[in-house]
Design a protein around this motif. Structure first.
Motif, PDB file in Angstrom:
ATOM      1  N   ALA A   1      -6.347  -1.862   4.596  1.00  0.00           N
ATOM      2  CA  ALA A   1      -6.109  -0.720   3.727  1.00  0.00           C
ATOM      3  C   ALA A   1      -7.071   0.417   4.049  1.00  0.00           C
ATOM      4  O   ALA A   1      -6.728   1.595   3.898  1.00  0.00           O
ATOM      5  CB  ALA A   1      -6.259  -1.143   2.264  1.00  0.00           C
TER       6      ALA A   1
ATOM      7  N   THR B   1       0.827  -1.204   0.000  1.00  0.00           N
ATOM      8  CA  THR B   1       0.000   0.000   0.000  1.00  0.00           C
ATOM      9  C   THR B   1       0.862   1.255   0.000  1.00  0.00           C
ATOM     10  O   THR B   1       0.471   2.290  -0.530  1.00  0.00           O
ATOM     11  CB  THR B   1      -0.935   0.003   1.227  1.00  0.00           C
ATOM     12  OG1 THR B   1      -1.704  -1.204   1.221  1.00  0.00           O
ATOM     13  CG2 THR B   1      -1.887   1.182   1.207  1.00  0.00           C
TER      14      THR B   1
ATOM     15  N   THR C   1      -8.372  -5.965   0.940  1.00  0.00           N
ATOM     16  CA  THR C   1      -9.539  -5.605   1.752  1.00  0.00           C
ATOM     17  C   THR C   1      -9.863  -6.782   2.678  1.00  0.00           C
ATOM     18  O   THR C   1     -10.868  -7.477   2.553  1.00  0.00           O
ATOM     19  CB  THR C   1     -10.745  -5.212   0.886  1.00  0.00           C
ATOM     20  OG1 THR C   1     -10.309  -4.319  -0.142  1.00  0.00           O
ATOM     21  CG2 THR C   1     -11.799  -4.507   1.718  1.00  0.00           C
TER      22      THR C   1
ATOM     23  N   ARG D   1     -13.074  -1.363  -6.202  1.00  0.00           N
ATOM     24  CA  ARG D   1     -11.638  -1.644  -6.251  1.00  0.00           C
ATOM     25  C   ARG D   1     -11.277  -2.586  -7.399  1.00  0.00           C
ATOM     26  O   ARG D   1     -10.214  -2.465  -8.022  1.00  0.00           O
ATOM     27  CB  ARG D   1     -11.205  -2.279  -4.932  1.00  0.00           C
ATOM     28  CG  ARG D   1      -9.725  -2.592  -4.788  1.00  0.00           C
ATOM     29  CD  ARG D   1      -9.506  -3.694  -3.770  1.00  0.00           C
ATOM     30  NE  ARG D   1     -10.023  -4.970  -4.253  1.00  0.00           N
ATOM     31  CZ  ARG D   1     -10.288  -6.013  -3.484  1.00  0.00           C
ATOM     32  NH1 ARG D   1     -10.140  -5.932  -2.185  1.00  0.00           N
ATOM     33  NH2 ARG D   1     -10.736  -7.146  -4.016  1.00  0.00           N
TER      34      ARG D   1
ATOM     35  N   VAL E   1      -7.361   3.655  -2.649  1.00  0.00           N
ATOM     36  CA  VAL E   1      -7.115   3.978  -1.239  1.00  0.00           C
ATOM     37  C   VAL E   1      -6.492   5.363  -1.118  1.00  0.00           C
ATOM     38  O   VAL E   1      -6.872   6.176  -0.265  1.00  0.00           O
ATOM     39  CB  VAL E   1      -6.213   2.906  -0.604  1.00  0.00           C
ATOM     40  CG1 VAL E   1      -5.740   3.325   0.776  1.00  0.00           C
ATOM     41  CG2 VAL E   1      -6.950   1.565  -0.530  1.00  0.00           C
TER      42      VAL E   1
END
Length: 316
Positions: free
Chosen positions: A222, A45, A203, A261, A272
Motif C-alpha cells: 500500500a 486499496t 502493510t 493506521r 494511504v
C-alpha cells in the motif's frame, strides 16, 4: 511478479464523490513509472466495493492502457504461458461479491484487456469449505482469465480445499491476508509446483521476512501508492540482504505508520489516500462508508511521511 513490488493504485474521485478518470490516469502512470512487478487496479486499496460497473470498466481500461507503455521487470525474457497477453506490466483487476456478480466484473475486465483477476472475499456471509471452492469453480467456468484467490476476513481455505481449487485450470494462485503462518505453510506444502502465493497482509512489509521464510516472498505494498521511494528502498534491502537497512525502515517508518493506521477503521485505505494527497497526487477523498483521517492524525501522517522520505534519502 516477485521481481518487483506489487502495486495497488488508488481510485481517484472528485470532491463530490464522482470518478476522476484524469486524476486516476496520472496516479496509475506514476505508480507504473516506479517499476512494480504488477499492478492491481480496483482492489481493496482501490475501493472496488464502492465502484459501479462502468466506473470499474474505466479504471481497468485506463490501467491497461498505461501498463502497456511500461516495460515490466522481466523484460527481455521469454514469454510465459499464462502471462500477459500484451507487452507491459501485468494488470490484475479485482472482482468479487457472489460468483454471479463477480462474473459480470470479470467480463468487463476481459473486455478492458486485464491479464488476470484477484478474487476478493465474498459479501457478508460465512461459508463452508465446499462453498468456497464452488465459488471459484463457478467463476472459473465463466472467464478465460487466470484467477488469484484472496483469503482474508471470512474466507480461509483448508488444505483439501486448496488442493481442489489448485486443480481448476485457470486458478493460478492465492493471496493471503490472515498472516496465520502455520496455516499458510501447510497450504504452500500442499500446493502443486508453479502455484503462486502472495503476502497480502495489511502493510505487508512488516511481515515480509516471515512470509518469505515459509516460501512466500512476493507481497503487495500500500505504501507504493503514495511513496514508491520508501516501498522500493525496502524491497531492494530485502532482495539484497541488507538487514540493517530493512530494520531501520521498519523501525522508523513502517511500524509508526501501522500504529497510526490501526487507530480507526478504514485507515488502511483512507490513510494511504491522504498520504497520496500530501504528495500532490490528484486522488481525492475516499467514498463512504470510509471516511478521511481526523485532522490530528493527518498532521501526524504528514510528519511521518516527511521523515520516511528523508530516511530513504539518507540511506541512498
Amino acid at each position: 511478479m516477485a521481481r518487483g513490488v506489487l502495486s495497488f493504485p488508488l481510485t481517484a474521485f472528485h470532491d463530490d464523490g464522482s470518478l476522476d478518470p484524469d486524476g486516476f490516469r496520472a496516479h496509475v502512470a506514476a505508480r507504473l513509472a516506479a517499476g512494480p512487478g504488477a499492478v492491481f487496479p480496483a482492489c481493496g486499496t482501490g475501493e472496488f466495493f464502492s465502484l459501479d460497473e462502468e466506473e470499474y470498466r474505466t479504471v481497468v481500461r485506463i490501467t491497461v492502457e498505461e501498463a502497456a507503455t511500461q516495460v515490466p521487470p522481466r523484460a527481455g525474457g521469454p514469454a510465459r504461458e499464462g502471462g500477459p497477453a500484451r507487452d507491459g506490466v501485468p494488470v490484475v483487476a479485482g472482482t468479487g461479491y457472489g460468483w454471479a456478480q463477480a462474473t459480470r466484473f470479470a467480463r468487463i475486465a476481459e473486455e478492458a484487456g486485464a491479464d488476470a483477476l484477484l478474487v476478493l472475499p465474498h459479501y457478508l456471509v460465512d461459508a463452508p469449505q465446499e462453498g468456497l471452492a464452488a465459488q471459484l469453480e463457478r467463476l472459473a467456468e465463466r472467464t478465460r482469465l487466470p484467477l488469484i484467490a484472496y483469503q482474508r476476513g471470512q474466507v480461509a481455505y483448508g488444505v483439501e480445499t486448496l488442493r481442489r481449487i489448485a486443480r481448476i485450470p485457470n486458478v493460478i494462485g492465492l493471496k493471503d491476508g490472515h498472516s496465520d503462518l502455520d496455516r499458510l505453510q501447510r497450504l504452500t506444502l500442499a500446493a502443486p509446483d508453479g502455484f503462486l502465493f502472495f503476502n497480502g497482509a495489511a502493510t505487508a512489509e512488516i511481515q515480509a521476512r516471515a512470509y518469505a521464510a515459509v516460501g512466500v516472498p512476493a507481497y503487495s505494498s500500500a505504501v507504493h501508492a503514495f511513496a514508491p521511494e520508501i516501498a522500493g528502498a525496502f524491497f531492494a534491502a530485502l532482495r539484497d540482504g541488507r538487514e540493517d537497512t530493512a530494520d531501520k525502515l521498519l523501525r522508523e517508518f513502517y511500524v509508526p505508520f501501522v500504529e497510526l493506521r490501526d487507530r480507526a477503521p478504514g485507515y488502511a485505505v483512507s490513510l494511504v489516500k491522504a498520504a497520496a494527497r500530501l504528495r500532490g497526487q490528484r486522488v481525492g477523498p475516499v467514498r463512504a462508508p470510509l471516511a478521511d483521517p481526523a485532522p490530528a492524525d493527518l498532521a501526524e501522517l504528514k510528519t511521518l511521511l516527511a521523515a520516511g522520505l528523508d530516511l530513504v534519502g539518507a540511506l541512498l
